[in-house]
Design an enzyme around this catalytic site. Sequence first.
Site, PDB file in Angstrom:
ATOM      1  CB  CYS A  28       0.661  -2.670  -8.589  1.00 28.80           C
ATOM      2  SG  CYS A  28       0.087  -4.113  -8.445  1.00 28.80           S
ATOM      3  CB  CYS A  31       2.353  -4.518 -11.183  1.00 26.85           C
ATOM      4  SG  CYS A  31       0.474  -4.219 -10.969  1.00 26.85           S
TER       5      CYS A  31
END
Length: 105
Positions: A28, A31
């Site tokens: 991600c 993230c």
Amino acid sequence: MKQLETVEQFNKLKNNEQVIFIFSAGWCPDCRVIEPILPEIIEGHPEYQFIEVNRDEFIEICQEHDIFGIPSFLAYADGKEVGRFVSKDRKTKEEIEQFIGGLSA
């Protein structure tokens, strides 16, 4: 920050601690963007235990708690959900701080 290891650990923490679960995944990009700011945020909120939940390893927890976008934050105190910051959007340090500051733990 500790990593979630089992579903049992998730249930024990959410029922017995003031905890913020951070749902994330290695792939991600959003993230990864917040990774450098998390230690400062965590240090500023010692009243909470912060636990990273790997979305890919604990997909059933994500489904159970309607976590369909990452990074996302789910906060518990005394066995009750006290807040959620759940979306697929990138989060800023200010947005995360505002979320934690608004929790009623």
